[in-house]
Every structure is written in C-alpha cells, then in structure tokens.
Scaffold this active site. Structure first.
Site, mmCIF file in Angstrom:
data_model
loop_
_atom_site.group_PDB
_atom_site.id
_atom_site.type_symbol
_atom_site.label_atom_id
_atom_site.label_comp_id
_atom_site.label_asym_id
_atom_site.label_seq_id
_atom_site.Cartn_x
_atom_site.Cartn_y
_atom_site.Cartn_z
ATOM 1 N N LYS A 128 56.857 15.917 35.579
ATOM 2 C CA LYS A 128 55.668 16.544 36.170
ATOM 3 C C LYS A 128 55.506 17.990 35.677
ATOM 4 O O LYS A 128 54.417 18.388 35.251
ATOM 5 C CB LYS A 128 55.808 16.507 37.699
ATOM 6 C CG LYS A 128 54.595 16.986 38.437
ATOM 7 C CD LYS A 128 54.718 16.603 39.891
ATOM 8 C CE LYS A 128 54.432 17.797 40.760
ATOM 9 N NZ LYS A 128 54.742 17.547 42.164
ATOM 10 N N ASP A 147 50.543 15.437 41.881
ATOM 11 C CA ASP A 147 51.139 16.168 42.998
ATOM 12 C C ASP A 147 50.619 15.517 44.288
ATOM 13 O O ASP A 147 50.011 14.450 44.258
ATOM 14 C CB ASP A 147 50.808 17.664 42.906
ATOM 15 C CG ASP A 147 49.369 17.964 43.317
ATOM 16 O OD1 ASP A 147 48.540 17.015 43.361
ATOM 17 O OD2 ASP A 147 49.058 19.126 43.597
#
Ligand code: SF4
Length: 222
Positions: A128, A147
């Site tokens: 990420k 997210d």
C-alpha cells in the site's frame, strides 16, 4: 443485483463514476504534504493508523531536523520518537522510518527506489505504501491504494465484489484493477478518499446530496 452485474457493465459504470468524481474533485491529489519522494515515503509510513492531518502537523519539524535519508539514517531514535509521537505507534514508526532512511542511504545511493520490488524491502513499507509513492510521485500506476475510505466506497458502489469485508484490501484492490483503467488507478484512490471524507462517510452517508447516487447500488440503503 449488483453481484450479478457483468464485468463489462461494471466497467462502464466505473467509467461514469470516474467522470463524476473528476467533475466534482478535479485533480484530487494526495493530502500528505511533501516536496519529494523521500518526504512522501516517510509521511506515508507515518500515516498508518493515523490521519493525514496529524501527519502534516509533525512532518515539518521532522524534515527540518532530518531533511534527507542520510541525516535520518543516523538520527537519535528517541528524538525521532518524540517528534512522531502524535501519529501513534511512535516507537515502531520511528524504527521504521530510520531503518528505511538507512537502507535508502546505504543501498540505494540516497534515492527512493522507483519500483515496487525494491520499495517493499524497506522497513515499514508494504504494498500500500509503495503504491502511494509510485503513483503519486513517480506517476506509475502499479496498483490501487485501498485505505479505509476506498475499501468502504468500493464496497458501497459495488466496484468490488469478491471481498469478505471492507478491510479485505487485497481482494478489493484486485477487483478495482479489473474494472478501472490502469491510467486511473492512482486517481481513483485519491478521489474516493475525498468523496469518503466529504459525502460518503462511514456512519452517515449523505446519499441525498451525492452526485454518485444514480450509479450507486447502496443509495439510501445504509
Ligand atoms: S449514494 Fe450514498 S452510499 Fe452511494 S456513494 Fe453516494 S453517499 Fe455513498
């Protein structure tokens, strides 16, 4: 209903959603303040389990004291902990950012790597974080950053359909990558984060005033 929607139909709907997001939020960008790849990387590591707002409050002092990988690499850990304390998990985060800076200084000639294979070898950097840096700074769309906002909105908009829950970031990312053009992977993440903050909040989505309502299978159901 949405579960039976074909990939082609979902892809078309995703295009229309992207168009509306673009109209509303323009060139929505990363909300973490940064001047270069190093600052973005460090800010992104600090943003885990925190808010961009909090991170933006601590990074000016951090980068004033340690403006580059070389200086952060030899920083006193306790001094770094003190600065990053407000972002939470400060001991681990201080260790990660000093460790990442050391590796960048020692192994990568002081430059943040511009590929996912090298980025994920840095302490505190998972896929990420790497995606944020590659997409936002290097302009490389190698994935979609999922997210909490992106997970929730992908689920409500049914742009993802194979996940167990909204925290199942890997499956959600895979689905998003199937229905969204690669050129838009970084943008869709930034735009959904903006929409999640302003309109489609976790507790009280404002469907009545949402410009995506005609494209959203969850409209009025949450
Ligand atoms: S219509 Fe409602 S649930 Fe769907 S994206 Fe908009 S605010 Fe969120």
């Amino acid at each position: 209903m949405a579960g039976r929607e074909s990939i082609a139909a979902r892809t078309e709907r995703a295009k229309r959603i992207l168009k509306k997001l673009h109209k509303q939020y323009g060139d929505a960008d990363c909300a973490l303040t940064h001047k270069n790849a190093f600052e973005l990387l460090i800010a992104t590591i600090l943003s885990a389990q925190s808010t961009d707002e909090t991170v933006n409050k601590v990074t000016p002092a951090l980068f004033k004291a340690y403006p580059d990988p070389e200086s952060l690499a030899v920083a006193d850990l306790e001094s770094v902990q003190e600065i990053v304390h407000p972002t939470g998990f400060f001991r681990q985060k201080a260790k990660s950012i000093v460790g990442a800076a050391k590796r960048i200084a020692d192994e990568f000639d002081g430059k943040v790597p511009d590929n996912i294979e090298d980025l994920v070898t840095l302490p505190g950097v998972a896929r990420k974080t790497a995606n944020v840096v590659l997409g936002t700074w290097f302009g490389k769309n190698v994935g979609v950053v999922v997210d909490t906002h992106v997970g929730r909105l992908a689920d409500r908009l049914k742009l993802a359909w194979n996940h167990k829950d909204t925290k199942d970031a890997i499956r959600i990312e895979k689905d998003l990558m199937r229905v969204i053009d690669q050129k838009d992977w970084t943008y869709v993440s930034h735009a959904l984060i903006w929409h999640g903050r302003k309109v489609c909040s976790a507790r009280k989505p404002d469907c009545e005033n949402c410009m995506l309502s005609t494209e959203c299978p969850s409209e009025g159901r949450i």
